[in-house]
Design a protein around this motif. Sequence first.
Motif, short mmCIF file in Angstrom:
data_model
loop_
_atom_site.label_atom_id
_atom_site.label_comp_id
_atom_site.label_asym_id
_atom_site.label_seq_id
_atom_site.Cartn_x
_atom_site.Cartn_y
_atom_site.Cartn_z
N UNK A 190 0.82 -1.22 0.00
CA UNK A 190 0.00 0.00 0.00
C UNK A 190 0.85 1.27 0.00
N UNK A 191 0.24 2.38 -0.35
CA UNK A 191 0.83 3.71 -0.18
C UNK A 191 2.25 3.78 -0.74
N UNK A 192 2.44 3.25 -1.94
CA UNK A 192 3.76 3.19 -2.55
C UNK A 192 4.16 4.55 -3.14
N UNK A 193 5.44 4.67 -3.45
CA UNK A 193 6.00 5.88 -4.10
C UNK A 193 5.69 7.14 -3.30
N UNK A 234 7.17 -2.34 1.57
CA UNK A 234 7.39 -0.89 1.60
C UNK A 234 8.22 -0.52 0.37
N UNK A 235 7.66 0.34 -0.50
CA UNK A 235 8.39 0.62 -1.74
C UNK A 235 8.31 2.09 -2.15
N UNK A 236 9.35 2.85 -1.86
CA UNK A 236 9.45 4.22 -2.35
C UNK A 236 9.62 4.25 -3.87
N UNK A 237 9.46 5.42 -4.43
CA UNK A 237 9.87 5.67 -5.81
C UNK A 237 11.39 5.80 -5.83
N UNK A 256 7.61 -6.18 6.08
CA UNK A 256 8.22 -7.50 5.89
C UNK A 256 9.17 -7.55 4.71
N UNK A 257 8.94 -6.70 3.71
CA UNK A 257 9.72 -6.72 2.48
C UNK A 257 10.04 -5.28 2.07
N UNK A 258 11.24 -5.07 1.55
CA UNK A 258 11.67 -3.76 1.10
C UNK A 258 11.66 -3.73 -0.43
N UNK A 259 11.22 -2.63 -0.98
CA UNK A 259 11.16 -2.54 -2.43
C UNK A 259 11.42 -1.13 -2.93
N UNK A 260 11.47 -0.98 -4.24
CA UNK A 260 11.60 0.33 -4.87
C UNK A 260 10.98 0.23 -6.25
N UNK A 261 10.42 1.36 -6.72
CA UNK A 261 9.82 1.46 -8.06
C UNK A 261 10.69 2.36 -8.91
N UNK A 262 11.22 1.85 -10.02
CA UNK A 262 12.10 2.63 -10.89
C UNK A 262 11.76 2.36 -12.35
N UNK A 277 22.25 2.20 -7.71
CA UNK A 277 22.34 2.94 -6.45
C UNK A 277 21.19 2.57 -5.51
N UNK A 278 19.99 2.49 -6.05
CA UNK A 278 18.82 2.18 -5.21
C UNK A 278 18.87 0.76 -4.67
N UNK A 279 19.27 -0.19 -5.50
CA UNK A 279 19.34 -1.57 -5.03
C UNK A 279 20.46 -1.75 -4.00
N UNK A 280 21.51 -0.94 -4.10
CA UNK A 280 22.56 -1.01 -3.08
C UNK A 280 22.04 -0.51 -1.74
#
Length: 366
Positions: A190-193, A234-237, A256-262, A277-280
């Motif tokens: 939920x509530x991503x980016x 949890x996934x920021x932009x 429980x899980x970390x993520x990112x949207x690119x 950079x983000x995956x690091x």
Amino acid sequence: MKYFVIICILIISLSGISCNSSKITRNQISKEPHSINSKLLERLSTISKAGFAFGQQDGTAYGLNWYLNDGSVGLNSDLKKVTGKLPAVIGFDLGHLEHDNIYNLDTVAFALIKQQTIEINRLGGIVSYSWHADNPVSKGSSWDTTEAVHDILYDERIKNKFNLWIERLSIFFKSLKDDDNQFIPVIFRPFHEMNGSWFWWGKKNCTKEDYVELWRYTVERFKYHGVQNLIYAFSPNTMNDVKDFDDYYPGDDYVDILGVDIYNHSGNTRFIESLNMNLSILKRKSEEKDMPFALTETGNMRMGSDSSWWTETLYPALHNSGITWVLVWRNARRDHYFGTFPGEKSAPNFKKFTNYPDVLMLSDLH
């Protein structure tokens, strides 16, 4: 001593607090050995050691020139038509379920989403849900940036509306059961980016403190309704630095899980730099927190003009990165698609991509 034991039992049953006064957190419960959620988390960890699972949003619900209706039997996808393999991860969106609608914001029936979730789980796949909830204050879409988060937390009328939304989603989540009548664990994102400002929960539309409180409140409301099968992602932009992560992170007890949207909005060279950079950042955080991490949304904004994007741009950044899955966005129409399909320019290259040993489709997860 006997009375001390009796008192301890009463405390445990009434408050959920152990005799040494350490509170049992939601995250500890979700990772309790042999729980359905812990088993999924263990699978995700195992996947990341073998490679990364490949997925697509709405990938089995529709594609270019085809669309399944509620009651349709079997799973198909544009990607299967190209490779003969189904994606290992399928994303669905729950937007408009908060209104008790029959269809989501992309006109996919919730009955079909439920049916396919059960089938994907039966086949050993993974399902991830996003939630493009409408704005509870303005009644506009997720992209209506009228401030709403503060009102959800502190205005009783808006809070009650939001509580009803959570209750409706809870009914859906608790309906997801396998052939043994066991809850199916699913990823909920939920509530991503939130570090962008295009959604009503974005950084210019609420304070960081209110965002964190909204996330925690949402988790607690699902817990209140007895929902047990959610793995929270949890996934920021695209992050400019680690501050974009830290400012909005709700805490280990709520994630429980970390993520990112690119996406490659600024071209492939910049995309690769940002992705690395983000995956690091995520890898460091995942090691600190003992959580899996993923590329929760991505895609080529110039599909149709780049025949080798899969192997020459995406794969080098993901190979040996440690992610557990990658999910590209949906194939909505010929001017808006992020996976390939038969006859599309990059289809041969995508087939080559999926033949790499560390790119895992559904059949590779067994």
